[in-house]
Design a protein around this motif. Structure first.
Motif, PDB file in Angstrom:
ATOM      1  N   GLU B 154      32.001  47.996  53.398  1.00 56.86           N
ATOM      2  CA  GLU B 154      32.409  47.574  52.057  1.00 56.86           C
ATOM      3  C   GLU B 154      31.994  46.121  51.860  1.00 56.86           C
ATOM      4  OE1 GLU B 154      34.140  49.588  49.882  1.00 56.86           O
ATOM      5  OE2 GLU B 154      34.055  51.214  51.346  1.00 56.86           O
ATOM      6  N   VAL B 155      31.390  45.848  50.714  1.00 58.01           N
ATOM      7  CA  VAL B 155      30.948  44.478  50.406  1.00 58.01           C
ATOM      8  C   VAL B 155      31.768  43.980  49.219  1.00 58.01           C
ATOM      9  CG1 VAL B 155      28.982  43.072  49.649  1.00 58.01           C
ATOM     10  CG2 VAL B 155      28.601  45.020  51.183  1.00 58.01           C
ATOM     11  N   PHE B 156      32.368  42.814  49.379  1.00 60.75           N
ATOM     12  CA  PHE B 156      33.137  42.213  48.279  1.00 60.75           C
ATOM     13  C   PHE B 156      32.521  40.862  47.949  1.00 60.75           C
ATOM     14  CE2 PHE B 156      35.993  44.864  50.747  1.00 60.75           C
ATOM     15  CZ  PHE B 156      36.541  45.683  49.768  1.00 60.75           C
ATOM     16  N   VAL B 157      32.370  40.604  46.660  1.00 59.82           N
ATOM     17  CA  VAL B 157      31.818  39.302  46.272  1.00 59.82           C
ATOM     18  C   VAL B 157      32.645  38.754  45.118  1.00 59.82           C
ATOM     19  CG1 VAL B 157      30.081  40.405  44.780  1.00 59.82           C
ATOM     20  CG2 VAL B 157      29.715  38.052  45.580  1.00 59.82           C
ATOM     21  N   LYS B 158      32.857  37.450  45.183  1.00 62.92           N
ATOM     22  CA  LYS B 158      33.588  36.779  44.102  1.00 62.92           C
ATOM     23  C   LYS B 158      33.151  35.326  44.084  1.00 62.92           C
ATOM     24  CE  LYS B 158      37.418  35.436  47.008  1.00 62.92           C
ATOM     25  NZ  LYS B 158      38.801  35.523  47.338  1.00 62.92           N
ATOM     26  N   ALA B 189      32.354  43.744  42.904  1.00 60.53           N
ATOM     27  CA  ALA B 189      32.473  42.360  42.430  1.00 60.53           C
ATOM     28  C   ALA B 189      33.853  42.181  41.820  1.00 60.53           C
ATOM     29  CB  ALA B 189      31.396  42.077  41.400  1.00 60.53           C
ATOM     30  N   LYS B 190      34.423  41.012  42.024  1.00 58.50           N
ATOM     31  CA  LYS B 190      35.804  40.826  41.582  1.00 58.50           C
ATOM     32  C   LYS B 190      35.939  40.066  40.267  1.00 58.50           C
ATOM     33  CE  LYS B 190      38.050  41.211  46.029  1.00 58.50           C
ATOM     34  NZ  LYS B 190      38.799  40.539  47.091  1.00 58.50           N
ATOM     35  N   SER B 195      24.538  39.565  42.451  1.00 55.68           N
ATOM     36  CA  SER B 195      23.431  40.427  42.875  1.00 55.68           C
ATOM     37  C   SER B 195      23.205  40.293  44.365  1.00 55.68           C
ATOM     38  CB  SER B 195      22.158  40.054  42.113  1.00 55.68           C
ATOM     39  OG  SER B 195      21.126  40.935  42.443  1.00 55.68           O
ATOM     40  N   PHE B 196      23.180  41.430  45.036  1.00 59.59           N
ATOM     41  CA  PHE B 196      22.955  41.463  46.486  1.00 59.59           C
ATOM     42  C   PHE B 196      21.457  41.373  46.750  1.00 59.59           C
ATOM     43  CE2 PHE B 196      21.979  43.640  50.400  1.00 59.59           C
ATOM     44  CZ  PHE B 196      23.026  43.347  51.266  1.00 59.59           C
TER      45      PHE B 196
END
Lengths: 556, 302
Positions: B154-158, B189-190, B195-196
């Motif tokens: 799981e990838v989370f970005v903020k 995304a939070k 963009s990954f």
């Protein structure tokens, strides 16, 4: 020649010269005055946009963030992009088109002169409003000229009047002005043509303006609508584009790019038209494949309406959409290729005169090849996925908007300067301007291509030290580009004041604008001309203007 | 006879151009970053092909312009006509047909390579929302089923960091990937769009808040890479990086075990900068979205 004394014959000449400059600050309905107003105003914004670009390049000359703090950097690139697109290229094109289209068609004015003036006078308030946002406590908009939500909706708490708000209002004002202008251009081209000026006797420049303005009419309302919805989200609490409140930010991207990709052609088509005027005049050849080039302008309009999703290949776009828009985006290469081949064939086996307008036109056309080829690359989905949002895009884009379009604009200024001002410019200064610009532009924008391939992301204010080499070259090129504008300003101002008087047709060009005086009188022509000749009849001995070698010396 | 030699010369020049363009196309591989996934090789093949075609077109047309400048100059004040040719229908049809076929060929190549990439599975891509509903309704786009993968992370970005959650519930600010194994990255995304992007992987994908987006990746080369946020995401956008470590399956499993017992802490650059006075020449002091208090507190720990 009569043109030397034409000012005295003009119906408005009784008040000249003392009132001459004042009409450029007045609410004039003369398309020529409005054209000059557009051009001068947009050039002032170009200087501002260029200054912002130099600050950006100053920041990027070293890897660390050490010149401007990050919010200011974000504001700089946001306003640089906005100004260069909406306050430099589009209004300049509107200005040169305003000046030339009625003259080229044999008309006395635009179809709706009052509307024309209103259209112009909406832009300075819009532009000044935009720049005024630098004075706000939290500064300008900072989300890039795309203004993608939801980041564009992140505003300082408790500040209803903020940079983003000002940005949207400014763009809505400028957008409405463009829509009004488009109605005027399309009507003028359809209904104001002189007797005998059939569609296939119109210069390609007019075809290009018609095509660009049709795109404005079809596509611009989409952006204006998107901006108004964004303003509602920003100020009234609506949720059109807020992803965490049932809105959809991707819809904004569709609406935005539905206009903003064709906007590239709205900017480029008049540039292509300028090449089509300048290249034959200085090659002494008819425009090769005139009908193909004219129809290719409309071809660009049709295809470019269906390409916007190539800006969204990485935006969670389904595969079928990626594949469909890959094909349509690549198809734009066909009509643009037709144009590039036509220009080259026009030059081939000709009699070239390498005066400043020709240098800018040839330089711009040559650099368009790199911009166009990289454009086709970007349409290929797998490659685009790698370089999307990197400096490769920035490099490609600037090869189009600066190295092609702005070069074309300079070609136009030099080419029609004698017609507009009644004075000749200084050739030596013009050539110096060209070489500084050509070298500076390539030094600035070429390094962006390898930087992008290596993965340098656009819009970053600091970067990995391994990218520094190309960035130093780009920054030094950017400063050179800044300096290159100085000989241009010196030349224009000096020539306006002290330049040699221009004859009616210093380039021995065809086209109706060269049959009237320099500058043209109030109503453009003594009598509305009747057109009986094909355009670009340089090669036809029946019509070619062949003057004795001492032509210029006699007149000057 | 003259025309024969002219055609021969043109044919010779085209042959030279083809060789030179092909050579430039081969050089194009070196302009790209290392190839670290199975997909990267295919993207580079496509790029090389595009560069060869582009080089042929650019060199051909620029050569014609330069040749004209050198040999077709008019004497000063000679404004007589160059030649009276207004067009050539055959030539115009030819230069319309050839680019058309060429772009269709390029599109076909692009399609083929895209099919081979087989990296993306978008779920809940079509977002249908009617005013009567309080919750958004989603539909699964046909043909966009998630691709099979051996591992899911799981990838989370903020604003302003990346974090990754592994199958054993370990959370880290570093992305560890096993080599030669298909791994699904399930991305979230939070706050805003991100963009990954890992240049060596040749993959980029926007992450939209409220949507689950899968990206399947098969790294083929061990090493350390940099994950970047490629889509502008605000004030500290330039600092939105994370380390990517591609390692053997044994090393990967070992790292998972170690991280479970002893979580690694990596200093957040955005937080570090936010808590310090700016060191730039010009200071605007304009508004920024602040890092959250927890992140600031964590970063304050020596």
């Amino acid at each position: 020649m009569e043109s030397i004394t034409r000012d005295q014959d003009s119906p408005t000449s009784q008040n000249e010269p003392e009132n001459k400059w004042r009409r450029y600050f007045s609410f004039s309905t003369d398309h020529k005055v409005i054209g000059v107003q557009y051009m001068v105003m947009s050039f002032l914004f170009f200087l501002v946009g260029g200054l912002l670009a130099m600050l950006i390049r100053a920041e990027l000359i070293t890897p660390a963030s050490n010149v401007v703090d990050r919010p200011l950097y974000n504001g700089l690139f946001t306003l640089h992009g906005t100004i260069m697109i909406f306050l430099w290229i589009i209004p300049f094109n509107a200005g040169i088109s305003n000046y030339l289209v009625p003259l080229m068609l044999g008309a006395r004015d635009m179809a709706f002169p009052l509307l024309n003036a209103i259209s112009f006078w909406m832009i300075p308030p819009g532009g000044i409003l935009l720049l005024s946002s630098f004075l706000l406590p939290n500064g300008t908009a900072q989300s890039g000229w795309w203004s993608y939500p939801p980041i564009s909706l992140q505003i300082p708490p408790g500040q209803p009047i903020n940079g983003e708000f000002i940005w949207i209002v400014s763009l809505v004002i400028i957008g409405i002005s463009s829509i009004i202008g488009a109605v005027n251009f399309v009507t003028t081209i359809f209904w104001m043509r002189a007797p005998g000026m059939t569609f296939f006797r119109m210069p390609v420049f007019v075809w290009s303006v018609l095509s660009a303005q049709l795109l404005q009419l079809v596509n611009l309302p989409s952006l204006t609508g998107a901006l108004i919805l964004l303003l509602f989200d920003l100020s009234l609490g609506t949720q059109f584009f807020k992803p965490l409140e049932n809105g959809d930010p991707i819809i904004y991207q569709h609406l935005f790019w539905f206009y903003s990709h064709p906007a590239v052609y709205i900017m480029a088509l008049p540039a292509f038209g300028i090449f089509a005027e300048v290249l034959p005049a200085f090659s002494r050849n008819p425009l090769f494949g005139y009908r193909s080039l004219a129809v290719a302008s409309l071809g660009i309009v049709v295809v470019s309406i269906f390409v916007w999703v190539h800006h969204m290949f990485t935006s969670a776009t389904p595969s079928w959409m990626r594949m469909l828009f890959m094909v349509t985006s690549m198809l734009v290469a066909v009509p643009t290729g037709v144009k590039a081949f036509g220009w080259t064939a026009t030059i081939w086996k000709s009699k070239l005169h390498l005066e400043t307008p020709m240098l800018f036109a040839m330089g711009g056309a040559a650099m368009f090849l790199l911009g166009g080829v990289t454009g086709v690359m970007l349409a290929a989905v797998p490659f685009d996925i790698h370089v999307h949002n990197t400096y490769f895009i920035v490099g490609h884009f600037h090869y189009i908007v600066f190295n092609t379009i702005t070069m074309a604009i300079f070609a136009a200024i030099y080419f029609w300067f004698p017609k507009i001002t009644g004075r000749m410019y200084a050739e030596g200064w013009g050539k110096l301007h060209f070489w500084l610009t050509f070298i500076g532009a390539n030094l600035t924008f070429f390094p962006m291509l390898p930087l992008g391939l290596q993965g340098m992301v656009r819009r970053i204010s600091s970067y990995d030290p391994r990218y520094q080499g190309w960035n130093v070259v780009a920054s030094l090129g950017g400063f050179l580009l800044g300096v290159s504008i100085l000989p241009f300003i010196a030349n224009i101002v000096g020539s306006l004041l002290y330049g040699t008087r221009a004859v009616n047709n210093p380039w021995h060009a065809t086209g109706l604008e060269w049959t009237t005086t320099s500058p043209p009188p109030q109503d453009n022509f003594e009598q509305i001309p009747v057109v009986k000749r094909p355009p670009y009849d340089y090669g036809d001995p029946k019509y070619s203007v062949i003057e004795p070698p001492d032509y210029h010396q006699q007149e000057n | 006879m003259v025309r024969f030699w002219e055609y021969l010369l043109i044919a010779g020049l085209i042959a030279v151009l083809l060789v030179v363009s092909h050579w430039i196309g081969q050089q194009a591989y070196a302009w790209m970053p290392l190839e670290a996934t199975a997909e990267a090789q295919k993207v580079d093949d496509l790029f090389s092909f595009l560069v060869s075609i582009g080089a042929f077109i650019i060199l051909g047309l620029v050569a014609m312009m330069v040749y004209s400048i050198l040999f077709f100059r008019a004497p000063k004040y000679d404004y007589s006509e160059g030649h009276p040719s207004r067009g050539d229908l055959k030539l115009e049809i030819l230069w319309t047909a050839i680019p058309t076929l060429l772009v269709l060929w390029i599109a076909f190549q692009g399609f083929n390579i895209y099919q081979q990439l087989d990296v993306l599975g978008l779920r809940q891509i079509v977002h249908l929302h009617t005013p009567l509903e309080s919750q958004p309704a989603y539909a699964i786009a046909t043909g966009e089923k998630p691709k099979p993968a051996a591992e899911t992370i799981e990838v989370f970005v903020k604003q302003w960091d990346w974090s990754f959650r592994y199958p054993n519930n370990v959370t880290s600010n570093e992305l560890h990937l096993p080599v030669n194994l298909r791994t699904r990255l399930n991305m979230h995304a939070k706050d805003v769009l991100h963009s990954f992007y890992v240049p060596e992987f040749r993959l980029q994908q926007y992450i939209v808040p409220g949507r689950d987006i899968d990206l399947v990746v098969t790294p083929t080369r061990t090493g350390k890479y940099k994950l970047k946020d490629a889509l502008f995401s605000g004030t500290y956008f330039a600092l939105m990086d994370a380390n990517v470590q591609v390692e053997s399956l044994e090393q990967y499993n070992q790292w998972l075990t170690t991280a479970e017992q002893e979580p690694t802490t990596i200093k957040n650059q955005a937080v570090a900068e936010y808590t310090q006075p700016p060191k730039t020449l010009f200071k605007s002091g304009w508004y920024t979205v602040a890092p959250n208090q927890t992140a600031i507190a964590q970063n304050a720990v020596p």
